[in-house]
Design a protein around this motif. Structure first.
Motif: not given
Length: 106
Positions: A14-18, A24-29, A83-99
């Motif tokens: 929901f945040i990033g260069d897309f 919209p940001s190229s710094d992170f997503e 990546f394999e979800a062994l159980t029902k899973t929720i993650t928050v992912v931050v990538k930098t920069p947004s490429v």
């Protein structure tokens, strides 16, 4: 205030260069991702971006190591992971920069 729905974003991102993006940001997503037990992502690498994955809820396996709620996994550029979800899973992912197009499958 404006209200948005995560369901209207692309794969939880929901945040990033897309589009769509709330900031919209190229710094992170940023993404919130939901997985069912057994969901799997093939081994891949980012050549430029650094990724931080917070396991908010559930248990996952990445590179044959188990991570659970509260764990934060830092993945450096050039480091492969799956990546394999062994159980029902929720993650928050931050990538930098947004490429764009910085995901390469093994």
């Amino acid at each position: 205030m404006k209200k948005q729905q995560l369901a209207n974003m692309l794969g939880g991102w929901f945040i990033g260069d897309f589009e769509p993006s709330l900031l919209p940001s190229s710094d992170f997503e940023v993404a919130v991702k939901y997985y069912d037990a057994g969901d799997f992502e093939a081994s891949h690498v980012h050549k430029i971006a650094k990724e931080f994955t917070v396991i908010v809820e559930g248990e996952v396996k990445m590179n044959n190591q188990i991570y659970k709620s509260g764990d934060i996994v830092q993945i450096e550029p050039g480091e492969f992971t799956d990546f394999e979800a062994l159980t029902k899973t929720i993650t928050v992912v931050v990538k930098t920069p947004s490429v764009k197009n910085d995901k390469y499958l093994l």
